[in-house]
Motif scaffolding. Structure first.
Motif, PDB file in Angstrom:
ATOM      1  N   GLY A 188       1.054  -1.250   0.041  1.00 54.96           N
ATOM      2  CA  GLY A 188       0.125   0.085   0.092  1.00 54.96           C
ATOM      3  C   GLY A 188       1.053   1.031  -0.020  1.00 54.96           C
ATOM      4  N   ASP A 189       0.152   2.349  -0.282  1.00 52.99           N
ATOM      5  CA  ASP A 189       0.859   3.420  -0.501  1.00 52.99           C
ATOM      6  C   ASP A 189       1.553   3.992   1.046  1.00 52.99           C
ATOM      7  N   ASN A 190       2.338   4.990   0.919  1.00 52.42           N
ATOM      8  CA  ASN A 190       2.869   5.474   2.357  1.00 52.42           C
ATOM      9  C   ASN A 190       1.573   6.219   3.000  1.00 52.42           C
ATOM     10  N   GLY A 191       1.642   5.995   4.308  1.00 51.98           N
ATOM     11  CA  GLY A 191       0.245   6.387   5.052  1.00 51.98           C
ATOM     12  C   GLY A 191      -1.007   5.456   4.871  1.00 51.98           C
ATOM     13  N   ALA A 192      -0.945   4.449   4.228  1.00 51.76           N
ATOM     14  CA  ALA A 192      -2.189   3.421   4.089  1.00 51.76           C
ATOM     15  C   ALA A 192      -2.351   2.812   5.507  1.00 51.76           C
ATOM     16  N   GLY A 193      -1.486   2.793   6.415  1.00 46.94           N
ATOM     17  CA  GLY A 193      -1.863   2.188   7.793  1.00 46.94           C
ATOM     18  C   GLY A 193      -0.876   0.978   8.037  1.00 46.94           C
ATOM     19  N   LYS A 194       0.050   0.553   7.162  1.00 46.50           N
ATOM     20  CA  LYS A 194       0.827  -0.770   7.428  1.00 46.50           C
ATOM     21  C   LYS A 194       1.433  -0.704   8.462  1.00 46.50           C
ATOM     22  N   ILE A 245       5.993 -15.064   8.859  1.00 51.18           N
ATOM     23  CA  ILE A 245       6.636 -13.765   8.286  1.00 51.18           C
ATOM     24  C   ILE A 245       5.337 -12.885   7.990  1.00 51.18           C
ATOM     25  N   ILE A 246       5.109 -11.878   8.419  1.00 49.15           N
ATOM     26  CA  ILE A 246       4.418 -10.755   7.839  1.00 49.15           C
ATOM     27  C   ILE A 246       5.371  -9.452   7.569  1.00 49.15           C
ATOM     28  N   LEU A 247       5.343  -9.306   6.118  1.00 51.96           N
ATOM     29  CA  LEU A 247       6.327  -8.311   5.604  1.00 51.96           C
ATOM     30  C   LEU A 247       5.619  -7.207   4.984  1.00 51.96           C
ATOM     31  N   SER A 248       5.948  -5.960   5.221  1.00 53.57           N
ATOM     32  CA  SER A 248       5.539  -4.855   4.660  1.00 53.57           C
ATOM     33  C   SER A 248       6.413  -4.362   3.695  1.00 53.57           C
ATOM     34  N   THR A 249       6.105  -4.100   2.445  1.00 54.48           N
ATOM     35  CA  THR A 249       7.293  -3.410   1.420  1.00 54.48           C
ATOM     36  C   THR A 249       6.706  -2.821   0.315  1.00 54.48           C
ATOM     37  N   HIS A 250       7.341  -2.008  -0.347  1.00 59.83           N
ATOM     38  CA  HIS A 250       7.095  -1.232  -1.513  1.00 59.83           C
ATOM     39  C   HIS A 250       7.436  -1.832  -2.813  1.00 59.83           C
ATOM     40  N   LEU A 251       8.661  -2.927  -2.545  1.00 58.03           N
ATOM     41  CA  LEU A 251       9.070  -3.794  -3.523  1.00 58.03           C
ATOM     42  C   LEU A 251       8.407  -4.883  -3.867  1.00 58.03           C
ATOM     43  N   PRO A 253      -3.723 -14.147  -3.098  1.00 52.75           N
ATOM     44  CA  PRO A 253      -2.528 -14.579  -3.402  1.00 52.75           C
ATOM     45  C   PRO A 253      -1.698 -13.359  -3.846  1.00 52.75           C
ATOM     46  N   GLY A 254      -0.288 -13.681  -3.494  1.00 54.84           N
ATOM     47  CA  GLY A 254       0.498 -12.651  -3.599  1.00 54.84           C
ATOM     48  C   GLY A 254       0.583 -11.928  -5.106  1.00 54.84           C
ATOM     49  N   ARG A 255       0.526 -12.787  -6.145  1.00 55.86           N
ATOM     50  CA  ARG A 255       0.554 -12.350  -7.569  1.00 55.86           C
ATOM     51  C   ARG A 255      -0.630 -11.656  -7.790  1.00 55.86           C
ATOM     52  N   ASP A 256      -1.547 -12.188  -7.453  1.00 58.60           N
ATOM     53  CA  ASP A 256      -2.788 -11.244  -7.778  1.00 58.60           C
ATOM     54  C   ASP A 256      -3.041  -9.837  -7.109  1.00 58.60           C
ATOM     55  N   ILE A 257      -2.566 -10.009  -5.815  1.00 57.72           N
ATOM     56  CA  ILE A 257      -2.814  -8.521  -5.190  1.00 57.72           C
ATOM     57  C   ILE A 257      -1.757  -7.702  -5.676  1.00 57.72           C
ATOM     58  N   CYS A 258      -0.609  -8.171  -5.929  1.00 56.40           N
ATOM     59  CA  CYS A 258       0.482  -7.241  -6.235  1.00 56.40           C
ATOM     60  C   CYS A 258       0.375  -6.615  -7.658  1.00 56.40           C
ATOM     61  N   ALA A 259      -0.216  -7.457  -8.514  1.00 56.82           N
ATOM     62  CA  ALA A 259      -0.623  -6.860  -9.996  1.00 56.82           C
ATOM     63  C   ALA A 259      -1.763  -5.931 -10.046  1.00 56.82           C
ATOM     64  N   ALA A 260      -2.768  -6.159  -9.033  1.00 59.14           N
ATOM     65  CA  ALA A 260      -3.666  -5.314  -8.963  1.00 59.14           C
ATOM     66  C   ALA A 260      -3.248  -3.912  -8.267  1.00 59.14           C
ATOM     67  N   ASP A 306      -3.316  -0.332 -10.252  1.00 60.42           N
ATOM     68  CA  ASP A 306      -3.783   0.930  -9.605  1.00 60.42           C
ATOM     69  C   ASP A 306      -2.833   2.019  -9.576  1.00 60.42           C
ATOM     70  N   VAL A 307      -1.601   1.760  -9.238  1.00 62.36           N
ATOM     71  CA  VAL A 307      -0.556   2.942  -9.024  1.00 62.36           C
ATOM     72  C   VAL A 307      -0.531   3.374 -10.546  1.00 62.36           C
ATOM     73  N   ARG A 308      -0.135   2.657 -11.590  1.00 55.94           N
ATOM     74  CA  ARG A 308       0.093   3.008 -12.867  1.00 55.94           C
ATOM     75  C   ARG A 308      -1.116   3.877 -13.386  1.00 55.94           C
ATOM     76  N   GLU A 309      -2.653   3.466 -13.137  1.00 54.06           N
ATOM     77  CA  GLU A 309      -3.535   4.405 -13.549  1.00 54.06           C
ATOM     78  C   GLU A 309      -3.707   5.486 -12.649  1.00 54.06           C
ATOM     79  N   ARG A 310      -3.143   5.423 -11.482  1.00 54.61           N
ATOM     80  CA  ARG A 310      -3.311   6.877 -10.775  1.00 54.61           C
ATOM     81  C   ARG A 310      -2.282   7.852 -11.225  1.00 54.61           C
ATOM     82  N   ALA A 311      -1.080   7.434 -11.697  1.00 53.17           N
ATOM     83  CA  ALA A 311       0.164   7.983 -12.190  1.00 53.17           C
ATOM     84  C   ALA A 311      -0.394   8.767 -13.668  1.00 53.17           C
TER      85      ALA A 311
END
Length: 246
Positions: A32-38, A183-189, A212-219, A223-228
């Motif tokens: 999630g973005d910075n400030g999303a609550g992670k 492991i619960i890992l927050s990351t922008h990468l 699943p990781g691939r589905d959520i990461c792709a979504a 979303d980031v690309r569309e906002r940009a």
């Protein structure tokens, strides 16, 4: 662990809203973005913050009960974004031994266990190394080992790859992959969590995706690309309007 109908606010700002989670998978990513609550979610799990409503239960211990909250460090460990906020002692062995003495082990036994722990990982020469001489990536490794040595059931890793170059990321990723704990890992990468069995996507304090990781990461990436793209188009229109005005 369970988070039931959680709402967390700081002043007038709602940080997390209506969060319901049952976290059982061994590898869980948090994006999630910075400030999303992670980071706030991690603080709730550790009992460092208390929600305005809802309940958090971690390995059978309620975080809103003081007597149970004191037992949480035996079951869950948090690695901060900046290793300098976590490391206290001047040498690696002392830092690892401190984790053991805090868990009730005698100082002499703790020092020996710290050395044995490093030797078992092919790092016997790290015992007397000064933390101040280590690279950022090596200090992150020390922080993770300081959590691993007391074998809590769950490790919360808050942006562990931030400020690391690619070789350091790979070393830390290998260390994380070899960890037996949850492991619960927050990351922008996103590449570091896209193969996880479960990834959570927080958006302005709300759970927007869970799967699943691939589905959520792709979504999330889409979303980031569309906002940009939307922001870029808005800037073009703004500049055009300013040009017309002149």
């Amino acid at each position: 662990m369970r988070l039931e109908s959680i709402t967390l606010a700081r002043g007038d700002r709602v940080v997390l809203e209506h969060i319901d989670l049952h976290l059982t998978e061994q590898r869980i990513g948090l994006v999630g973005d910075n400030g999303a609550g992670k980071s706030s979610l991690f603080r709730l799990i550790c009992g460092l913050d208390q929600p305005q409503s809802g309940r958090v239960s971690v390995h059978g211990y309620r975080t809103d009960e003081a007597s149970e909250r004191r037992k949480l460090p035996q079951h869950v460990g948090l690695m901060f974004q900046n290793p300098d906020d976590q490391i206290i002692f001047p040498t690696v062995a002392e830092e690892l031994a401190f984790s053991l003495t805090a868990a009730g082990i005698g100082k002499q036994q703790a020092r020996q266990q710290a050395r044995d722990f490093l030797a078992a990982r092919g790092l016997p020469d790290w015992a007397e190394r000064a933390v101040g001489e280590l690279s950022q990536g090596q200090r992150q490794q020390v922080c993770l080992m300081a959590l691993q040595i007391t074998t809590p059931a769950t490790l919360l890793l808050d942006e562990p790859y931030s400020a690391l170059d690619l070789p350091s990321q790979l070393r830390l990723s290998t260390q994380i992959a070899a960890t037996s704990q949850q492991i619960i890992l927050s990351t922008h990468l996103l590449e570091h969590v896209q193969d996880f069995e479960r990834v959570l996507w927080l958006d302005k304090g709300k759970l927007r995706g869970d799967g699943p990781g691939r589905d959520i990461c792709a979504a999330y990436a889409q979303d980031v690309r569309e906002r940009a793209a939307s922001n870029a188009a808005a800037e073009v229109l703004q500049h055009a309007a300013q040009a017309d005005a002149t």
